[in-house]
Design an enzyme around this catalytic site. Sequence first.
Site, PDB file in Angstrom:
ATOM      1  N   ASP A 197      74.291 -47.630  15.263  1.00  0.00           N
ATOM      2  CA  ASP A 197      73.665 -47.991  13.987  1.00  0.00           C
ATOM      3  C   ASP A 197      72.143 -48.068  14.134  1.00  0.00           C
ATOM      4  OD1 ASP A 197      73.613 -48.610  11.313  1.00  0.00           O
ATOM      5  OD2 ASP A 197      74.242 -50.691  11.560  1.00  0.00           O
ATOM      6  N   ARG A 247      66.712 -46.859   9.842  1.00  0.00           N
ATOM      7  CA  ARG A 247      65.582 -47.789  10.009  1.00  0.00           C
ATOM      8  C   ARG A 247      64.615 -47.294  11.072  1.00  0.00           C
ATOM      9  NH1 ARG A 247      69.423 -52.637  10.827  1.00  0.00           N
ATOM     10  NH2 ARG A 247      70.901 -50.906  10.724  1.00  0.00           N
ATOM     11  N   HIS A 289      68.796 -39.553  12.654  1.00  0.00           N
ATOM     12  CA  HIS A 289      70.090 -39.027  13.119  1.00  0.00           C
ATOM     13  C   HIS A 289      69.877 -37.984  14.225  1.00  0.00           C
ATOM     14  CE1 HIS A 289      71.887 -41.249   9.932  1.00  0.00           C
ATOM     15  NE2 HIS A 289      71.488 -40.454   8.947  1.00  0.00           N
ATOM     16  N   THR A 315      84.481 -43.662   6.726  1.00  0.00           N
ATOM     17  CA  THR A 315      85.002 -43.298   5.405  1.00  0.00           C
ATOM     18  C   THR A 315      83.985 -43.699   4.330  1.00  0.00           C
ATOM     19  OG1 THR A 315      87.239 -43.734   6.212  1.00  0.00           O
ATOM     20  CG2 THR A 315      86.955 -43.673   3.839  1.00  0.00           C
ATOM     21  N   ARG A 332      77.336 -41.978   0.713  1.00  0.00           N
ATOM     22  CA  ARG A 332      75.868 -41.822   0.801  1.00  0.00           C
ATOM     23  C   ARG A 332      75.433 -40.610  -0.019  1.00  0.00           C
ATOM     24  NH1 ARG A 332      73.638 -43.625   6.756  1.00  0.00           N
ATOM     25  NH2 ARG A 332      74.806 -45.574   6.856  1.00  0.00           N
ATOM     26  N   LEU A 385      85.986 -38.214  31.815  1.00  0.00           N
ATOM     27  CA  LEU A 385      85.786 -39.111  30.663  1.00  0.00           C
ATOM     28  C   LEU A 385      86.424 -38.539  29.400  1.00  0.00           C
ATOM     29  CD1 LEU A 385      84.097 -41.484  29.258  1.00  0.00           C
ATOM     30  CD2 LEU A 385      82.352 -39.738  28.863  1.00  0.00           C
ATOM     31  N   SER A 436      82.299 -53.367  10.272  1.00  0.00           N
ATOM     32  CA  SER A 436      82.240 -52.209   9.369  1.00  0.00           C
ATOM     33  C   SER A 436      83.478 -51.304   9.433  1.00  0.00           C
ATOM     34  CB  SER A 436      80.967 -51.380   9.625  1.00  0.00           C
ATOM     35  OG  SER A 436      79.819 -52.181   9.449  1.00  0.00           O
TER      36      SER A 436
HETATM   37  C1  IPE Z   1      78.773 -48.032  10.484  1.00  0.00           C
HETATM   38  O1  IPE Z   1      77.427 -48.003  10.161  1.00  0.00           O
HETATM   39  C2  IPE Z   1      79.310 -46.635  10.551  1.00  0.00           C
HETATM   40  C3  IPE Z   1      78.776 -45.801  11.632  1.00  0.00           C
HETATM   41  C4  IPE Z   1      78.013 -46.191  12.603  1.00  0.00           C
HETATM   42  C5  IPE Z   1      79.201 -44.430  11.593  1.00  0.00           C
HETATM   43  P1  IPE Z   1      76.930 -48.249   8.656  1.00  0.00           P
HETATM   44  O2  IPE Z   1      75.444 -48.295   8.728  1.00  0.00           O
HETATM   45  O3  IPE Z   1      77.529 -47.281   7.733  1.00  0.00           O
HETATM   46  O4  IPE Z   1      77.524 -49.704   8.382  1.00  0.00           O
HETATM   47  P2  IPE Z   1      77.217 -50.759   7.221  1.00  0.00           P
HETATM   48  O5  IPE Z   1      77.465 -50.063   5.934  1.00  0.00           O
HETATM   49  O6  IPE Z   1      75.783 -51.151   7.352  1.00  0.00           O
HETATM   50  O7  IPE Z   1      78.123 -51.898   7.492  1.00  0.00           O
HETATM   51  C1  IPE Z   2      73.903 -44.985  11.777  1.00  0.00           C
HETATM   52  O1  IPE Z   2      72.632 -45.135  11.269  1.00  0.00           O
HETATM   53  C2  IPE Z   2      74.446 -43.599  11.569  1.00  0.00           C
HETATM   54  C3  IPE Z   2      75.489 -43.490  10.530  1.00  0.00           C
HETATM   55  C4  IPE Z   2      75.999 -44.474   9.863  1.00  0.00           C
HETATM   56  C5  IPE Z   2      75.979 -42.158  10.237  1.00  0.00           C
HETATM   57  P1  IPE Z   2      72.369 -45.515   9.755  1.00  0.00           P
HETATM   58  O2  IPE Z   2      72.161 -44.254   8.972  1.00  0.00           O
HETATM   59  O3  IPE Z   2      73.386 -46.434   9.232  1.00  0.00           O
HETATM   60  O4  IPE Z   2      70.973 -46.285   9.889  1.00  0.00           O
HETATM   61  P2  IPE Z   2      70.518 -47.600   9.120  1.00  0.00           P
HETATM   62  O5  IPE Z   2      71.566 -48.633   9.341  1.00  0.00           O
HETATM   63  O6  IPE Z   2      70.356 -47.220   7.695  1.00  0.00           O
HETATM   64  O7  IPE Z   2      69.223 -47.970   9.772  1.00  0.00           O
HETATM   65 MG    MG Z   3      73.594 -48.461   9.235  1.00  0.00          MG
END
Ligand code: IPE
Ligand code: IPE
Ligand code: MG
Length: 256
Positions: A21, A25, A38, A67, A72, A132, A197
Amino acid sequence: MTYKEKIDKSRLPAHVAIIMDGNGRWAKQRGYDRIVGHQNGVTSVRETTEAAAEIGIKYLTLYAFSTENWGRPKQEVDALMELLVGTIEKETPTLNKNNVRLLAIGDLARLPEGAEKKLRNCLKQTENNTGLSLVLALSYSSRWEITAAVKAMCQEVKAGSLNPDDISDETVSSHLNTCNMPDPDLLIRTSGELRISNFLLWQLAYTELYFTETHWPDFRKENFYQAIYEYQQRERRFGKQSEQLTTENGEPKNNL
Ligand code: IPE
Ligand code: IPE
Ligand code: MG
């Protein structure tokens, strides 16, 4: 001394799961588009996979797309799909070279047609590797997985091949996408969010949780090794008393 050197190699977690995650940001803080976050996260995936393989971890599960992430904006979903499948294809020869077996959990039928096909092809190419197991959670959510398992068990009951009285913990586990995998010993979540999550709700029953403020694109081998080191400092009691752990089966305390 580095964290890698501090790790006790005889007490490694068999399965580490990561909620990757903070990509958005990380990018925003630098004035970039979210997709740049990403893209930079791919380096962290590579580093973490190598780190896990180097010390002999058996299973590494990465939450790549939930899911809920389908909700988004289309532009981000499309860019993520392209990046995910493109990276998997590009990395498959390296995975083979390093004896890494790629697995996927989640509702893969929801992936764009071309993406699912490419992914299945990569899975096939690494299926005989014995090092792995790298498990990608793609279009995954735990409630989706558990609902699908309940449906499958109901069908078996209806068909007469499953007796409701025989349904046990193991029966449920064996109907999940993660059947044949050990439950995670350690869950890491990056970027400071303190939640699960919708990830592996059943499988995380006794998993040790580790949260770090580091955003995923900054996550490197030593961050991974630090999490394992800290996991090894904990006592896993599984409902028992601390004293029971020292005596039963003659095994030493903290034999994780
Ligand atoms: C959780 O991250 C899903 C993945 C890392 C793929 P999100 O950024 O989507 O989670 P929430 O919505 O903040 O809980
Ligand atoms: C995690 O990073 C990747 C996915 C959920 C696909 P985010 O895209 O959720 O990044 P933040 O949480 O908005 O910073
Ligand atoms: Mg996130």
